[in-house]
Design a protein around this motif. Sequence first.
Motif: not given
Length: 165
Positions: A147-149, A127-128, A98-101, A26-33
């Motif tokens: 880097l994430y989207n 993108i951040g 906090r990590l899935e994988s 869970s990151f910034k309101g999104r799941r599995d980022v």
Amino acid sequence: MIPIIQIENGDIPIQRGYAVSMVIKSFKGRRDVEVHLFRPEWNEADEGEIKWDNIFGAPATLDAIPDPKKDRKIVLEAFTKDERDQVIDYLKEHYSSRLESIFSTPMEFPVPAGLPPLSSITEGKDIGLIKFEKVPHFDLPFALRGLYNLGAHRPLVETREGDDN
């Protein structure tokens, strides 16, 4: 315990050629980022240690413009096997809940020419960058970024189309 997938398929032509990514539950309101990790800086000596012959192949797309300086950044942003192991240990120690994988694989060589280096991608609405080296407990001997989207991931709370809430 988080799954850690490390692919060790064959030899790569240089030491610096391992990619690492992680999936945050869970990151910034999104799941599995999915977050692509990279080194945003390096020493000139790192570049001098690499034999650049045959490292890059044909352009990634028809409109890609090969640029040797930018192309080299893609490789220099990658990790050595030792650095990869340090990154994975750091993530396990500080972020395991906090990590899935965590996923690691050697880069495919030759690397397609004309790809944008991760360090050149501009942050925007979706993108951040995660700047791990700014975290107080950061203890790796090199800077680390992610880097994430967010636009590529589902929201934590699904909304129905037409809802005003």
